[in-house]
Each structure stands twice: as C-alpha cells, then as structure tokens.
Design a protein around this motif. Structure first.
Motif, mmCIF file in Angstrom:
data_model
loop_
_atom_site.group_PDB
_atom_site.id
_atom_site.type_symbol
_atom_site.label_atom_id
_atom_site.label_comp_id
_atom_site.label_asym_id
_atom_site.label_seq_id
_atom_site.Cartn_x
_atom_site.Cartn_y
_atom_site.Cartn_z
ATOM 1 N N THR A 62 0.837 -1.219 0.000
ATOM 2 C CA THR A 62 0.000 0.000 0.000
ATOM 3 C C THR A 62 0.864 1.259 0.000
ATOM 4 O O THR A 62 0.587 2.226 -0.719
ATOM 5 N N GLU A 63 1.918 1.209 0.811
ATOM 6 C CA GLU A 63 2.815 2.351 0.948
ATOM 7 C C GLU A 63 3.385 2.764 -0.416
ATOM 8 O O GLU A 63 3.408 3.951 -0.765
ATOM 9 N N HIS A 64 3.797 1.784 -1.215
ATOM 10 C CA HIS A 64 4.347 2.069 -2.549
ATOM 11 C C HIS A 64 3.253 2.547 -3.501
ATOM 12 O O HIS A 64 3.483 3.411 -4.338
ATOM 13 N N LEU A 65 2.076 1.944 -3.377
ATOM 14 C CA LEU A 65 0.978 2.311 -4.279
ATOM 15 C C LEU A 65 0.558 3.755 -4.029
ATOM 16 O O LEU A 65 0.272 4.511 -4.965
ATOM 17 N N LEU A 66 0.546 4.150 -2.757
ATOM 18 C CA LEU A 66 0.161 5.528 -2.419
ATOM 19 C C LEU A 66 1.134 6.538 -3.024
ATOM 20 O O LEU A 66 0.753 7.646 -3.385
ATOM 21 N N ASP A 67 2.394 6.148 -3.143
ATOM 22 C CA ASP A 67 3.399 7.033 -3.742
ATOM 23 C C ASP A 67 3.114 7.300 -5.215
ATOM 24 O O ASP A 67 3.416 8.360 -5.730
ATOM 25 N N LYS A 68 2.571 6.291 -5.908
ATOM 26 C CA LYS A 68 2.438 6.392 -7.369
ATOM 27 C C LYS A 68 1.060 6.825 -7.832
ATOM 28 O O LYS A 68 0.921 7.447 -8.875
ATOM 29 N N ALA A 69 0.012 6.439 -7.067
ATOM 30 C CA ALA A 69 -1.353 6.576 -7.588
ATOM 31 C C ALA A 69 -2.042 7.840 -7.075
ATOM 32 O O ALA A 69 -1.563 8.516 -6.166
ATOM 33 N N LYS A 70 -3.206 8.118 -7.666
ATOM 34 C CA LYS A 70 -3.993 9.261 -7.182
ATOM 35 C C LYS A 70 -4.692 8.873 -5.883
ATOM 36 O O LYS A 70 -4.773 9.661 -4.933
ATOM 37 N N HIS A 71 -5.212 7.633 -5.855
ATOM 38 C CA HIS A 71 -5.962 7.190 -4.682
ATOM 39 C C HIS A 71 -5.883 5.669 -4.586
ATOM 40 O O HIS A 71 -5.787 4.989 -5.609
ATOM 41 N N VAL A 72 -5.904 5.152 -3.378
ATOM 42 C CA VAL A 72 -5.948 3.697 -3.193
ATOM 43 C C VAL A 72 -7.211 3.344 -2.403
ATOM 44 O O VAL A 72 -7.450 3.888 -1.323
ATOM 45 N N LEU A 73 -8.017 2.459 -2.999
ATOM 46 C CA LEU A 73 -9.203 1.929 -2.309
ATOM 47 C C LEU A 73 -8.843 0.513 -1.883
ATOM 48 O O LEU A 73 -8.557 -0.337 -2.734
ATOM 49 N N ALA A 74 -8.801 0.270 -0.573
ATOM 50 C CA ALA A 74 -8.337 -1.036 -0.090
ATOM 51 C C ALA A 74 -9.439 -1.779 0.647
ATOM 52 O O ALA A 74 -10.165 -1.186 1.451
ATOM 53 N N TYR A 75 -9.551 -3.072 0.355
ATOM 54 C CA TYR A 75 -10.517 -3.936 1.048
ATOM 55 C C TYR A 75 -9.742 -4.861 1.969
ATOM 56 O O TYR A 75 -8.894 -5.631 1.501
ATOM 57 N N GLU A 76 -10.028 -4.810 3.255
ATOM 58 C CA GLU A 76 -9.342 -5.705 4.195
ATOM 59 C C GLU A 76 -10.403 -6.355 5.095
ATOM 60 O O GLU A 76 -11.184 -5.668 5.745
ATOM 61 N N ILE A 77 -10.392 -7.682 5.121
ATOM 62 C CA ILE A 77 -11.417 -8.422 5.872
ATOM 63 C C ILE A 77 -11.151 -8.401 7.380
ATOM 64 O O ILE A 77 -12.071 -8.509 8.188
ATOM 65 N N ASP A 78 -9.873 -8.240 7.774
ATOM 66 C CA ASP A 78 -9.486 -8.361 9.174
ATOM 67 C C ASP A 78 -9.594 -6.986 9.870
ATOM 68 O O ASP A 78 -8.791 -6.079 9.609
ATOM 69 N N ALA A 79 -10.561 -6.856 10.765
ATOM 70 C CA ALA A 79 -10.827 -5.569 11.422
ATOM 71 C C ALA A 79 -9.600 -5.061 12.193
ATOM 72 O O ALA A 79 -9.341 -3.849 12.253
ATOM 73 N N GLU A 80 -8.835 -5.991 12.753
ATOM 74 C CA GLU A 80 -7.647 -5.600 13.508
ATOM 75 C C GLU A 80 -6.640 -4.895 12.572
ATOM 76 O O GLU A 80 -6.030 -3.894 12.947
ATOM 77 N N LEU A 81 -6.492 -5.441 11.351
ATOM 78 C CA LEU A 81 -5.569 -4.826 10.387
ATOM 79 C C LEU A 81 -6.081 -3.471 9.916
ATOM 80 O O LEU A 81 -5.298 -2.547 9.708
ATOM 81 N N VAL A 82 -7.396 -3.352 9.776
ATOM 82 C CA VAL A 82 -7.968 -2.073 9.343
ATOM 83 C C VAL A 82 -7.597 -0.994 10.354
ATOM 84 O O VAL A 82 -7.182 0.108 10.000
ATOM 85 N N GLN A 83 -7.713 -1.344 11.626
ATOM 86 C CA GLN A 83 -7.369 -0.404 12.703
ATOM 87 C C GLN A 83 -5.897 0.001 12.612
ATOM 88 O O GLN A 83 -5.557 1.183 12.684
ATOM 89 N N ILE A 84 -5.038 -1.004 12.403
ATOM 90 C CA ILE A 84 -3.602 -0.731 12.313
ATOM 91 C C ILE A 84 -3.306 0.173 11.104
ATOM 92 O O ILE A 84 -2.573 1.164 11.211
ATOM 93 N N LEU A 85 -3.930 -0.141 9.958
ATOM 94 C CA LEU A 85 -3.688 0.656 8.737
ATOM 95 C C LEU A 85 -4.080 2.108 8.958
ATOM 96 O O LEU A 85 -3.396 3.027 8.507
#
Ligand code: SAM
Length: 286
Positions: A62-85
C-alpha cells in the motif's frame, strides 16, 4: 514514511500492536523491499490512477501504491488490520473498507469515492485460498477495472497464462484469456514473506481487452460449456458434452465436423476461439 527495512517495519508493527497472524485469512506478509519495488513497476499506474488493493495487510505494498497513484481503495477483511492501517497511514489518498472483497460491489464502491481517474487498476497479493473466485468476480462483475497485477501461487499463474494442449490449460485459462491478455511478469520466491508459504509465487499481469473481437452469442452458455467440457479432463469433448446436455453423440460429432474439429478431441486441445464457435453452434442446437 521511509521504505528502508521492510522486515523491521513489519516486525515493529506486529510487535507494537501485538498482532497475531491469522492463517484463516491467508496472511503472508511481503517483507522484501526489492520485490516490492519491482512489483509496483509492473502496473501502468500514473498519478491519476485509482488503485484497488485487495488485502492490504500491514500496508507494505500500500505504501508504494500511495506514492504512485492518485488514490488507493483497499478492502481488508481483518478488522484488527484495518485499525492498524488507519494508525499507520494518515492520508486522505487512502480509503480502507473493512469488507470481504468477495461480497462487495466493486464498481459501486468506486463510484461512491466520487473522484476522477484515468483508469482503475487492481493490485493485490492475494490470499491463496480464494484467488480464483476473486479473479473471476472482477472479470465477470467489473466494467471499470482495466488491469490486474496479482500475486498468486505459481501453479495458478501458470494456469492463468497457459496455452491449449499443455497440462496447465483448463477452464480458468479460457475464462481469463477470453477477456484479458495474461502474462507472468515476475517470479517470487517463498522466502520474501512472513510467514513463508509452502510454495513459490508469481506476479501475473492481466490486461483487460478493450474490444473483444470474437464474442459468443451467449457468454453464460460459453462459460457453462467450457466448465462442462473440462468436467472430466481425460474424457473426449463429445463424452463430456453428452453427459451435460444429453445430445446424441452422432449429432455432436457432426457439429464438431462442421467446426473442422476431430471427433476424439479433448477440451484441453480447444482454443478460446474454438470454444466460442462451439458455444455458438450449440446455442442454436440446445
Ligand atoms: N498485501 C499484504 C502484503 O503483501 O504484505 C498482505 C497480503 S496477505 C497474502 C492477504 C491479505 O488479504 C491479508 O491481509 C488478509 O487479511 C486479507 N484478506 C483475506 N481474505 C480477504 C477477503 N475475502 N477480502 C479482503 N481481504 C482479505
């Protein structure tokens, strides 16, 4: 954020948040900076591109994608990871949805972002246990996605890109190659993940074909025939079609003759184009 030391970055995040890796979600995190640098070069992302990432995990890609793209839409099933992100990335260029990708409506989620973009590209290090359903979902449901750059098990990558009359060629190869140009872009050893999976991986690039030259009369029937034809791989096409549709074998043999195909031919010997012609002739027969 500095991109040096992905191994320590990943381990730090895991330790700091006391995160326990969940096998049930296919969590194998990328920890090699070289591989990450190579992966982000593969998709044709510009500063105007909307990237959809499936399973961002701890965000190393994600970190690399954010550098290159206009926007990143991410789907994450694990709520704990969503919080961390959300804690790790404080940028309005990232939208993280706590959703099972298989249950989402990707095109309406994209429209809801309400942003302009030059194209939509999916980039993902996919959870291995649902790789095929995820790819088929995008192929069948999305009108907006133009390209997919996906980490899959090497075996799946070979199927996606294999040619007729090879051992890996199957119904998935045909479904994918009907709609996309599929190439293996990079081989990835198992050592660049934690935990390390039991198999090596590959990055596959699938570019959606804009104007498909040869289309079946009914896509639904085309997919059904492809699946039925491979139902028993070692059986002839005639036998598999007889089992599925109960059409007399003589009639089926005549149809194959009309298509200049041998009566003993097996599904693995037919090209995408052969399947389209077969589907159209059966459309008029069934
Ligand atoms: N992208 C990260 C990386 O490369 O380090 C993680 C990749 S890991 C192989 C797969 C990720 O997909 C995990 O974060 C997992 O929780 C997530 N995941 C699994 N099933 C999912 C689903 N149905 N929908 C969305 N995310 C899912």
């Amino acid at each position: 954020m500095s991109k040096v030391g992905t191994v320590s970055r990943t381990k730090n995040i895991i330790d700091k948040h006391d995160f326990h890796i969940k096998k049930k979600y296919g969590q194998n995190f990328l920890i090699d900076q070289n591989i990450l640098n190579k992966i982000v070069q593969i998709p044709s992302i510009t500063s105007e591109t909307l990237v959809v990432e499936i399973g961002p995990g701890l965000g190393s890609l994600t970190e690399h994608l954010l550098d290159k793209a206009k926007h990143v839409l991410a789907y994450e099933i694990d709520a704990e990871l969503v919080q961390i992100l959300k804690e790790v990335f404080s940028t309005d260029k990232l939208t993280v949805l706590n959703r099972d990708f298989l249950k989402c409506d990707i095109d309406s989620d994209i429209v809801e972002l309400n942003i302009t973009y030059d194209k939509v590209i999916v980039v993902a290090n996919l959870p291995y246990y649902i790789t095929t359903p995820i790819i088929l979902k995008i192929i069948e449901e999305s009108m907006l996605v133009k390209e997919m750059v996906l980490m899959t098990q090497q075996e799946v990558a070979q199927r996606l890109t294999s040619k007729p009359s090879t051992k890996d060629y199957n119904s998935l190869s045909i479904a994918i190659q009907y709609k996309t140009k599929a190439v293996i872009a990079l081989k990835v050893p198992r050592t660049v993940f934690i935990p390390s999976p039991n198999v090596d991986s590959s990055i596959v690039k699938l570019s959606v074909i804009e104007n498909i030259e040869q289309k079946p009369i009914s896509e639904e029937l085309f997919y059904e025939i492809v699946r039925a034809s491979f139902a028993q791989r070692r059986k002839t096409l005639v036998n598999n079609l007889f089992n599925k549709y109960g059409i007399e074998k003589e009639v089926l043999i005549n149809l194959l003759n009309d298509l200049n195909l041998d009566s003993r031919i097996r599904a693995e010997n037919l090209s995408v184009s052969d399947f389209i012609r077969l589907s159209d002739i059966l459309y008029k027969t069934i």
